[in-house]
Design a protein around this motif. Structure first.
Motif, PDB file in Angstrom:
ATOM      1  N   ILE A  32       7.180   9.610  -4.355  1.00 59.74           N
ATOM      2  CA  ILE A  32       6.534   9.698  -5.660  1.00 59.74           C
ATOM      3  C   ILE A  32       7.538  10.093  -6.745  1.00 59.74           C
ATOM      4  N   ILE A  33       8.408  11.028  -6.433  1.00 55.63           N
ATOM      5  CA  ILE A  33       9.403  11.476  -7.418  1.00 55.63           C
ATOM      6  C   ILE A  33      10.307  10.314  -7.833  1.00 55.63           C
ATOM      7  N   LEU A  34      10.823   9.561  -6.851  1.00 54.34           N
ATOM      8  CA  LEU A  34      11.729   8.454  -7.170  1.00 54.34           C
ATOM      9  C   LEU A  34      11.004   7.320  -7.888  1.00 54.34           C
ATOM     10  N   SER A  35       9.711   7.165  -7.609  1.00 54.66           N
ATOM     11  CA  SER A  35       8.930   6.163  -8.340  1.00 54.66           C
ATOM     12  C   SER A  35       8.809   6.542  -9.807  1.00 54.66           C
ATOM     13  N   GLY A  36       9.067   7.806 -10.120  1.00 56.91           N
ATOM     14  CA  GLY A  36       9.084   8.236 -11.508  1.00 56.91           C
ATOM     15  C   GLY A  36      10.179   7.580 -12.319  1.00 56.91           C
ATOM     16  N   ALA A  37      11.083   6.866 -11.666  1.00 59.42           N
ATOM     17  CA  ALA A  37      12.100   6.089 -12.389  1.00 59.42           C
ATOM     18  C   ALA A  37      11.443   5.063 -13.305  1.00 59.42           C
ATOM     19  N   HIS A  38      10.170   4.760 -13.044  1.00 60.09           N
ATOM     20  CA  HIS A  38       9.440   3.811 -13.883  1.00 60.09           C
ATOM     21  C   HIS A  38       9.086   4.406 -15.246  1.00 60.09           C
ATOM     22  N   SER A  66       0.834  -1.188   0.000  1.00 56.95           N
ATOM     23  CA  SER A  66       0.000   0.000   0.000  1.00 56.95           C
ATOM     24  C   SER A  66       0.873   1.243   0.000  1.00 56.95           C
ATOM     25  N   ALA A  67       0.268   2.363  -0.364  1.00 55.32           N
ATOM     26  CA  ALA A  67       1.005   3.625  -0.332  1.00 55.32           C
ATOM     27  C   ALA A  67       1.436   3.956   1.090  1.00 55.32           C
ATOM     28  N   ALA A  68       0.583   3.661   2.071  1.00 53.41           N
ATOM     29  CA  ALA A  68       0.916   3.953   3.470  1.00 53.41           C
ATOM     30  C   ALA A  68       2.157   3.177   3.906  1.00 53.41           C
ATOM     31  N   ASP A  76      -4.356   7.003  -2.176  1.00 57.50           N
ATOM     32  CA  ASP A  76      -3.908   7.535  -0.890  1.00 57.50           C
ATOM     33  C   ASP A  76      -4.010   9.061  -0.885  1.00 57.50           C
ATOM     34  N   GLY A  77      -4.601   9.598   0.177  1.00 58.46           N
ATOM     35  CA  GLY A  77      -4.826  11.037   0.253  1.00 58.46           C
ATOM     36  C   GLY A  77      -3.567  11.865   0.310  1.00 58.46           C
ATOM     37  N   LEU A  78      -2.441  11.266   0.776  1.00 64.19           N
ATOM     38  CA  LEU A  78      -1.193  12.018   0.871  1.00 64.19           C
ATOM     39  C   LEU A  78      -0.363  11.953  -0.403  1.00 64.19           C
ATOM     40  N   THR A  79      -0.515  10.883  -1.169  1.00 62.19           N
ATOM     41  CA  THR A  79       0.296  10.748  -2.382  1.00 62.19           C
ATOM     42  C   THR A  79      -0.454  11.165  -3.645  1.00 62.19           C
ATOM     43  N   LYS A  80      -1.775  11.091  -3.640  1.00 60.56           N
ATOM     44  CA  LYS A  80      -2.553  11.454  -4.827  1.00 60.56           C
ATOM     45  C   LYS A  80      -2.268  12.892  -5.296  1.00 60.56           C
ATOM     46  N   PRO A  81      -2.238  13.897  -4.402  1.00 63.40           N
ATOM     47  CA  PRO A  81      -1.955  15.257  -4.865  1.00 63.40           C
ATOM     48  C   PRO A  81      -0.569  15.398  -5.495  1.00 63.40           C
ATOM     49  N   VAL A  82       0.388  14.606  -5.016  1.00 63.39           N
ATOM     50  CA  VAL A  82       1.742  14.675  -5.575  1.00 63.39           C
ATOM     51  C   VAL A  82       1.745  14.089  -6.989  1.00 63.39           C
ATOM     52  N   VAL A  83       1.016  12.989  -7.173  1.00 64.63           N
ATOM     53  CA  VAL A  83       0.881  12.416  -8.516  1.00 64.63           C
ATOM     54  C   VAL A  83       0.263  13.434  -9.459  1.00 64.63           C
ATOM     55  N   ASP A  84      -0.805  14.088  -9.005  1.00 64.67           N
ATOM     56  CA  ASP A  84      -1.466  15.098  -9.839  1.00 64.67           C
ATOM     57  C   ASP A  84      -0.508  16.237 -10.195  1.00 64.67           C
ATOM     58  N   PHE A  85       0.284  16.657  -9.219  1.00 60.17           N
ATOM     59  CA  PHE A  85       1.217  17.762  -9.448  1.00 60.17           C
ATOM     60  C   PHE A  85       2.208  17.422 -10.553  1.00 60.17           C
ATOM     61  N   TYR A  86       2.804  16.244 -10.478  1.00 58.45           N
ATOM     62  CA  TYR A  86       3.821  15.886 -11.471  1.00 58.45           C
ATOM     63  C   TYR A  86       3.211  15.445 -12.795  1.00 58.45           C
ATOM     64  N   ALA A  87       1.963  15.014 -12.777  1.00 57.55           N
ATOM     65  CA  ALA A  87       1.288  14.695 -14.038  1.00 57.55           C
ATOM     66  C   ALA A  87       1.011  15.958 -14.835  1.00 57.55           C
ATOM     67  N   SER A 109       1.858  -1.204  -7.001  1.00 58.10           N
ATOM     68  CA  SER A 109       2.281  -0.198  -6.016  1.00 58.10           C
ATOM     69  C   SER A 109       2.131   1.208  -6.577  1.00 58.10           C
ATOM     70  N   ASP A 110       2.398   1.393  -7.871  1.00 55.23           N
ATOM     71  CA  ASP A 110       2.212   2.704  -8.483  1.00 55.23           C
ATOM     72  C   ASP A 110       0.736   3.093  -8.484  1.00 55.23           C
ATOM     73  N   ALA A 111      -0.121   2.148  -8.816  1.00 51.99           N
ATOM     74  CA  ALA A 111      -1.561   2.427  -8.844  1.00 51.99           C
ATOM     75  C   ALA A 111      -2.076   2.847  -7.478  1.00 51.99           C
ATOM     76  N   ARG A 112      -1.499   2.268  -6.416  1.00 54.43           N
ATOM     77  CA  ARG A 112      -1.980   2.570  -5.062  1.00 54.43           C
ATOM     78  C   ARG A 112      -1.721   4.027  -4.662  1.00 54.43           C
ATOM     79  N   PHE A 113      -0.785   4.682  -5.331  1.00 48.00           N
ATOM     80  CA  PHE A 113      -0.510   6.082  -5.000  1.00 48.00           C
ATOM     81  C   PHE A 113      -1.723   6.973  -5.258  1.00 48.00           C
ATOM     82  N   TYR A 114      -2.616   6.524  -6.147  1.00 47.45           N
ATOM     83  CA  TYR A 114      -3.791   7.338  -6.437  1.00 47.45           C
ATOM     84  C   TYR A 114      -4.959   7.012  -5.510  1.00 47.45           C
TER      85      TYR A 114
END
Length: 314
Positions: A177-183, A158-160, A266-277, A259-264
């Motif tokens: 989230i940034i380092l997961s961008g290695a994908h 999970s993201a948590a 989670d309330g703490l990681t979803k905004p970061v995904v949106d920001f970098y998207a 694991s990448d899908a779970r970031f969306y």
């Protein structure tokens, strides 16, 4: 207690930053970085998978016992790189080649840990990612034990849980989230897809977060009871170049790894995904996060050594 741990981690990182420096070998082995660059450039030309392999090697090395090249040691079935959390890790031969060439010119000067970090920096640039300076001055660790790798991040977490693991390394939610961008580059084995596609949450169903238009393609690439060693692109849209597409994939249900899908979710990681998207800062922030990753658990002085060869202690 958590605040005390966080203060300790921040102090540890600041101490590492103070002792690492850009151009550490400028006087003692001036050609070290250019030698590494030539090796990884040649490797990339002959094997397009070399960049993600070497980038992953740096991350896996730093996440266990710190950035000390412990993952390179071959000391039998209990060596760190035999841990399940390091399944599929590679790139050892490229590091060994760079080390041999450097030893021929500057024996006993450049650590294997620094070669791993330099190689990661160079392959990021080779695939169109940011160009940044890498800090050097690490020494090689003297411990290699598969049991120490039990807390490596997993693709079914999970993201948590991932946030907790990164926090213990002094890395923030944003840096997770940034380092997961290695994908943005590289591939994943179908071995990691079977549960998500055919046994999600102990059912006979697929992960509902997979876009219905994408699910048939994933099942075609990784059929049930098929060859689990087949590899598929982690970024199915622009997997041959460095960009922020992985975050758009997560938003649109095209994330390959669970694991990448779970970031969306989670309330703490979803905004970061949106920001970098939606933003354009990913490249520079990725470089900054890699530099910070490279400071984890760094060995200095008597706490480490400069190995003669990278896969064995002196």
């Amino acid at each position: 207690m958590n605040s005390i741990i966080l203060v300790f981690l921040l102090l540890f990182v600041s101490q590492a930053q103070a002792q690492l420096q850009v151009g550490f070998y400028s006087q003692t082995c001036a050609n070290a970085e250019s030698i590494v660059k030539s090796v990884v450039t040649e490797a990339t030309l002959s094997n397009p998978r070399a960049p993600p392999i070497l980038l992953r090697l740096h991350f896996h090395d730093c996440f266990v016992e710190g950035c000390d090249a412990s993952i390179l040691i071959e000391n039998g079935p209990e060596s760190e790189n035999k841990a399940a959390g390091h399944l599929g890790i590679g790139g050892f031969e490229y590091i060994a080649k760079a080390k041999q060439l450097i030893e021929n010119e500057c024996p006993g000067v450049v650590s294997c840990a620094d070669i791993v970090a330099i190689a990661a920096r160079d392959v990021v640039a080779l695939v169109g990612g940011p160009v940044y300076e890498v800090e050097t001055g690490r020494r090689d660790g003297r411990v290699s034990d598969s049991k120490l790798a039990v807390f490596m991040p997993r693709v079914d977490e999970s993201a948590a849980s991932l946030r907790s693991k990164f926090e213990k390394k002094g890395l923030s939610n944003e840096e997770l989230i940034i380092l997961s961008g290695a994908h943005t580059i590289g591939t994943a084995a179908c071995f990691f897809m079977q549960k998500r596609l055919y046994r999600y949450n102990a059912t006979n169903e697929s992960d509902p977060e997979i876009n219905p238009c994408f699910l048939p393609e994933l099942k075609r690439l990784c059929p049930k009871n098929g060859d689990e060693n087949v590899r598929i692109a982690m970024d199915p849209v622009t997997g041959d170049r460095f960009d922020n597409q992985p975050y758009q994939n997560i938003k649109n249900g095209y994330a390959v790894l669970a694991s990448d899908a779970r970031f969306y979710d989670d309330g703490l990681t979803k905004p970061v995904v949106d920001f970098y998207a939606n933003g354009s800062r990913f490249g520079q922030d990725f470089a900054n996060a890699l530099v910070k990753l490279g400071r984890i658990g760094v060995k200095f002085g008597a706490s480490g050594e400069i190995r003669r060869i990278c896969n064995a202690f002196n």
